[in-house]
Scaffold this motif. Structure first.
Motif, PDB file in Angstrom:
ATOM      1  N   ALA A   1       0.845  -1.202   0.000  1.00  0.00           N
ATOM      2  CA  ALA A   1       0.000   0.000   0.000  1.00  0.00           C
ATOM      3  C   ALA A   1       0.878   1.249   0.000  1.00  0.00           C
ATOM      4  N   LEU A   2       1.968   1.201   0.739  1.00  0.00           N
ATOM      5  CA  LEU A   2       2.900   2.329   0.785  1.00  0.00           C
ATOM      6  C   LEU A   2       3.538   2.560  -0.580  1.00  0.00           C
ATOM      7  N   ILE A   3       3.929   1.486  -1.250  1.00  0.00           N
ATOM      8  CA  ILE A   3       4.537   1.605  -2.579  1.00  0.00           C
ATOM      9  C   ILE A   3       3.539   2.199  -3.577  1.00  0.00           C
TER      10      ILE A   3
ATOM     11  N   LEU B   1       1.441   6.875  -6.613  1.00  0.00           N
ATOM     12  CA  LEU B   1       0.352   7.826  -6.855  1.00  0.00           C
ATOM     13  C   LEU B   1       0.821   9.267  -6.641  1.00  0.00           C
ATOM     14  N   ILE B   2       1.554   9.490  -5.567  1.00  0.00           N
ATOM     15  CA  ILE B   2       2.069  10.840  -5.294  1.00  0.00           C
ATOM     16  C   ILE B   2       3.019  11.275  -6.403  1.00  0.00           C
ATOM     17  N   GLY B   3       3.865  10.341  -6.861  1.00  0.00           N
ATOM     18  CA  GLY B   3       4.804  10.655  -7.941  1.00  0.00           C
ATOM     19  C   GLY B   3       4.089  11.002  -9.239  1.00  0.00           C
ATOM     20  N   LEU B   4       3.064  10.224  -9.583  1.00  0.00           N
ATOM     21  CA  LEU B   4       2.318  10.482 -10.814  1.00  0.00           C
ATOM     22  C   LEU B   4       1.669  11.865 -10.781  1.00  0.00           C
TER      23      LEU B   4
ATOM     24  N   SER C   1      -3.126   2.757  -9.075  1.00  0.00           N
ATOM     25  CA  SER C   1      -2.453   3.083  -7.819  1.00  0.00           C
ATOM     26  C   SER C   1      -3.455   3.218  -6.687  1.00  0.00           C
ATOM     27  N   GLN C   2      -4.573   3.887  -6.974  1.00  0.00           N
ATOM     28  CA  GLN C   2      -5.624   4.029  -5.962  1.00  0.00           C
ATOM     29  C   GLN C   2      -6.205   2.666  -5.588  1.00  0.00           C
TER      30      GLN C   2
END
Length: 220
Positions: free
Chosen positions: A110-112, A117-120, A134-135
């Motif tokens: 989940a962390l990965i 998601l944050i990177g995208l 990712s979600q």
């Protein structure tokens, strides 16, 4: 158009779900091997091959039924990894670590997915498929993490609780295992687990994910 969307929706959910379940089960076998029991390894269950772990009911039927009934929570399970607890170096304590390995792997996944998601979003990558996947990866892994921590055998939470209880109470809890699957299914489809267990713990672990990834969020 509807067919394409359906195929895309299946792919968005199936890919992170397969990873989530496969790594969860392999983690149990890996932890058992490290702690003295080679049973899962000898049977080929310490593997990232999904076919080794897929259970027709838990991996396919139950998630499908939850989706079709509009459940807000998506859960499932795979074929349990065989563990000979008597072969563990310290059976009582090591059994807890073996049980924790699966949910722990789901939190890491989940962390990965959260970092992806944050990177995208941070890099402005306008790829809806990857964002949605990712979600879904976050949701599936937190769902499996929380569901498997429910303190009733044969779920991981039941194994953990059995290892923490005094011997007499642990034996009494173990007697529920033949019926545990049916009890859990009843609690899932009546909404009890969703309302009293999944909802608050999902919020709790989402909060942990938020704080762990906060420095990365601030960078972007």
């Amino acid at each position: 158009m509807i067919t394409d969307y359906s195929i895309q929706a299946v792919a968005i959910n199936a890919i992170p779900l397969i990873f989530a379940i496969t790594i969860h089960e392999a983690a149990h076998g890996y932890a058992a091997r490290k702690l003295g029991d080679n049973t899962a390894y000898m049977l080929g269950r310490v593997s990232l091959n999904p076919l080794k772990h897929i259970d027709p009911v838990g991996t396919i039927l139950i998630p499908l039924m939850l989706i079709l009934t509009g459940s807000p929570f998506l859960v499932g399970y795979a074929k349990p990894v065989p563990v000979n607890f008597g072969r563990l170096r310290n059976p009582r304590i090591d059994s807890i670590w073996v049980a924790l390995a699966g949910p722990g792997s789901n939190f890491i996944q989940a962390l990965i997915w959260a970092i992806l998601l944050i990177g995208l979003i941070g890099f402005g990558v306008d790829e809806r498929f990857l964002v949605a996947m990712s979600q879904a990866g976050i949701t599936w892994n937190l769902g499996l993490l929380v569901f498997n921590l429910f303190p009733l055998p044969p779920l991981d939470g039941g194994r953990i609780l059995a290892g923490l209880l005094p011997a007499r109470q642990s034996i009494a809890l173990g007697k529920l295992e033949p019926w545990g699957f049916f009890i859990v299914l009843a609690l899932v489809f009546t909404g009890v687990i969703g309302t009293l267990w999944m909802e608050p713990l999902m919020a709790f672990f989402k909060g942990i994910l938020y704080f762990v990834t906060l420095p990365l969020q601030m960078i972007f």
